[in-house]
Motif scaffolding. Structure first.
Motif, PDB file in Angstrom:
ATOM      1  N   TYR A  64      -1.753 -17.554   9.253  1.00 55.90           N
ATOM      2  CA  TYR A  64      -1.144 -18.260   7.791  1.00 55.90           C
ATOM      3  C   TYR A  64       0.618 -18.112   7.527  1.00 55.90           C
ATOM      4  N   HIS A  65       1.052 -16.750   8.634  1.00 56.54           N
ATOM      5  CA  HIS A  65       2.326 -17.033   8.299  1.00 56.54           C
ATOM      6  C   HIS A  65       3.067 -18.288   8.969  1.00 56.54           C
ATOM      7  N   ARG A  66       2.419 -19.142   9.696  1.00 54.99           N
ATOM      8  CA  ARG A  66       3.419 -20.244  10.143  1.00 54.99           C
ATOM      9  C   ARG A  66       3.164 -21.402   8.818  1.00 54.99           C
ATOM     10  N   GLY A  67       1.638 -21.093   8.581  1.00 51.51           N
ATOM     11  CA  GLY A  67       1.318 -22.557   7.870  1.00 51.51           C
ATOM     12  C   GLY A  67       2.112 -22.043   5.904  1.00 51.51           C
ATOM     13  N   ILE A  68       1.917 -21.106   5.411  1.00 53.31           N
ATOM     14  CA  ILE A  68       2.924 -20.644   4.487  1.00 53.31           C
ATOM     15  C   ILE A  68       4.367 -21.169   4.602  1.00 53.31           C
ATOM     16  N   LYS A  69       5.151 -21.232   5.569  1.00 53.59           N
ATOM     17  CA  LYS A  69       6.431 -21.461   5.635  1.00 53.59           C
ATOM     18  C   LYS A  69       6.124 -22.800   5.408  1.00 53.59           C
ATOM     19  N   GLU A  70       5.577 -23.327   6.868  1.00 53.37           N
ATOM     20  CA  GLU A  70       5.532 -25.119   5.856  1.00 53.37           C
ATOM     21  C   GLU A  70       5.154 -25.279   4.931  1.00 53.37           C
ATOM     22  N   PHE A  71       4.359 -25.205   4.035  1.00 55.20           N
ATOM     23  CA  PHE A  71       3.794 -25.201   2.770  1.00 55.20           C
ATOM     24  C   PHE A  71       4.800 -24.518   1.691  1.00 55.20           C
ATOM     25  N   CYS A  72       5.795 -23.695   2.426  1.00 49.85           N
ATOM     26  CA  CYS A  72       6.627 -23.251   0.908  1.00 49.85           C
ATOM     27  C   CYS A  72       8.365 -23.829   1.321  1.00 49.85           C
ATOM     28  N   ASP A  73       8.794 -24.848   1.678  1.00 49.90           N
ATOM     29  CA  ASP A  73       8.902 -25.623   2.411  1.00 49.90           C
ATOM     30  C   ASP A  73       9.637 -26.778   0.951  1.00 49.90           C
ATOM     31  N   ALA A  74      11.176 -25.855   0.113  1.00 50.72           N
ATOM     32  CA  ALA A  74      11.648 -26.141  -0.650  1.00 50.72           C
ATOM     33  C   ALA A  74      12.094 -27.820  -1.191  1.00 50.72           C
ATOM     34  N   ASP A  75      11.946 -28.634   0.288  1.00 60.04           N
ATOM     35  CA  ASP A  75      12.572 -29.830  -0.089  1.00 60.04           C
ATOM     36  C   ASP A  75      11.377 -30.166  -0.461  1.00 60.04           C
ATOM     37  N   TYR A  76       9.774 -30.198  -0.197  1.00 57.20           N
ATOM     38  CA  TYR A  76       8.937 -30.655  -0.448  1.00 57.20           C
ATOM     39  C   TYR A  76       7.941 -30.700  -1.856  1.00 57.20           C
ATOM     40  N   ALA A  77       8.618 -29.283  -2.595  1.00 61.20           N
ATOM     41  CA  ALA A  77       7.989 -28.446  -3.684  1.00 61.20           C
ATOM     42  C   ALA A  77       7.795 -29.638  -4.772  1.00 61.20           C
ATOM     43  N   PHE A  78       8.995 -30.258  -5.121  1.00 60.52           N
ATOM     44  CA  PHE A  78       8.745 -31.502  -5.892  1.00 60.52           C
ATOM     45  C   PHE A  78       7.480 -32.158  -5.889  1.00 60.52           C
ATOM     46  N   GLN A  79       7.397 -32.918  -4.836  1.00 63.66           N
ATOM     47  CA  GLN A  79       5.852 -33.863  -4.752  1.00 63.66           C
ATOM     48  C   GLN A  79       4.567 -32.992  -4.954  1.00 63.66           C
ATOM     49  N   TYR A  87       0.194 -23.712  -8.960  1.00 61.96           N
ATOM     50  CA  TYR A  87       1.042 -23.097  -7.805  1.00 61.96           C
ATOM     51  C   TYR A  87       0.480 -21.651  -7.953  1.00 61.96           C
ATOM     52  N   ASN A  88       0.483 -20.943  -7.001  1.00 63.44           N
ATOM     53  CA  ASN A  88      -0.076 -19.608  -7.214  1.00 63.44           C
ATOM     54  C   ASN A  88       0.411 -18.865  -6.702  1.00 63.44           C
ATOM     55  N   GLY A  89       1.804 -18.760  -7.001  1.00 56.46           N
ATOM     56  CA  GLY A  89       3.053 -17.424  -6.497  1.00 56.46           C
ATOM     57  C   GLY A  89       2.506 -16.627  -4.761  1.00 56.46           C
ATOM     58  N   SER A  90       1.963 -18.179  -4.177  1.00 50.11           N
ATOM     59  CA  SER A  90       2.055 -17.837  -2.105  1.00 50.11           C
ATOM     60  C   SER A  90       3.468 -18.115  -1.576  1.00 50.11           C
ATOM     61  N   CYS A  91       4.431 -18.388  -2.383  1.00 51.75           N
ATOM     62  CA  CYS A  91       6.258 -18.041  -1.135  1.00 51.75           C
ATOM     63  C   CYS A  91       6.644 -17.313  -1.937  1.00 51.75           C
ATOM     64  N   GLU A  92       6.026 -16.338  -3.141  1.00 54.32           N
ATOM     65  CA  GLU A  92       7.314 -15.426  -3.924  1.00 54.32           C
ATOM     66  C   GLU A  92       7.007 -14.202  -2.565  1.00 54.32           C
ATOM     67  N   GLY A  93       8.557 -13.973  -2.326  1.00 52.99           N
ATOM     68  CA  GLY A  93       9.095 -12.571  -1.293  1.00 52.99           C
ATOM     69  C   GLY A  93       9.526 -13.833  -0.020  1.00 52.99           C
ATOM     70  N   LEU A  94       9.744 -15.214  -0.006  1.00 49.41           N
ATOM     71  CA  LEU A  94       9.647 -15.755   1.287  1.00 49.41           C
ATOM     72  C   LEU A  94      11.648 -16.278   0.756  1.00 49.41           C
ATOM     73  N   GLN A  98      12.893 -18.532  -4.755  1.00 48.86           N
ATOM     74  CA  GLN A  98      12.927 -19.249  -6.336  1.00 48.86           C
ATOM     75  C   GLN A  98      12.960 -20.816  -6.550  1.00 48.86           C
ATOM     76  N   ARG A  99      13.811 -21.665  -5.687  1.00 46.31           N
ATOM     77  CA  ARG A  99      14.126 -22.924  -5.456  1.00 46.31           C
ATOM     78  C   ARG A  99      12.583 -23.373  -5.377  1.00 46.31           C
ATOM     79  N   PHE A 100      12.311 -22.880  -4.304  1.00 50.92           N
ATOM     80  CA  PHE A 100      10.447 -23.789  -4.042  1.00 50.92           C
ATOM     81  C   PHE A 100      10.010 -23.399  -5.682  1.00 50.92           C
ATOM     82  N   ARG A 101       9.905 -22.470  -6.177  1.00 49.54           N
ATOM     83  CA  ARG A 101       9.098 -22.804  -7.662  1.00 49.54           C
ATOM     84  C   ARG A 101       9.792 -23.299  -8.605  1.00 49.54           C
ATOM     85  N   MET A 102      10.937 -23.652  -8.619  1.00 55.71           N
ATOM     86  CA  MET A 102      11.716 -23.912  -9.501  1.00 55.71           C
ATOM     87  C   MET A 102      11.521 -25.833  -9.576  1.00 55.71           C
ATOM     88  N   GLU A 103      11.588 -26.237  -8.072  1.00 59.66           N
ATOM     89  CA  GLU A 103      11.560 -27.764  -7.665  1.00 59.66           C
ATOM     90  C   GLU A 103       9.882 -28.614  -8.173  1.00 59.66           C
TER      91      GLU A 103
END
Length: 114
Positions: A64-79, A87-94, A98-103
């Protein structure tokens, strides 16, 4: 370039995604965790894992930690937002949460306006 990265991630998921029940029968708890994480899902509880079989919580969490790290890449959040994925908040605490959520919100706003 971003779109290419998102498409690659989606194709990877489709190409290697076995059903959760099948993975549980195989004892592939790390793969179940990875698939949950890379899809941006919140982690399954221990009781939810036990419903699938004799779960290995540590392997699930590693995947899970490996997968969520890939998902939470802020460079892909816009897409991700632009594609209409919630988005259900799964990146919170990483670190880049904040950048992910904004994008993601920026992409979601554009998706919603069409």
């Amino acid at each position: 370039m971003r779109l290419a990265g998102v498409l690659l991630m989606v194709l990877t998921l489709v190409g290697c995604a076995k059903g959760v029940d099948e993975l549980a029968k195989e004892g592939s708890w790390q793969q179940i965790g990875y698939q949950d994480g890379v899809r941006g899902q919140l982690p399954r509880s221990y009781s939810a894992l036990q419903e699938l079989g004799a779960a290995n919580q540590a392997e699930y969490e590693n995947g899970y930690h490996r997968g969520i790290k890939e998902f939470c890449d802020a460079d892909y959040a816009f897409q991700i937002g632009l594609s209409g994925q919630q988005y259900n908040g799964s990146c919170e605490g990483l670190p880049e949460a904040q950048r992910f959520r904004m994008e993601w919100q920026r992409g979601w706003n554009e998706y919603s306006s069409h």
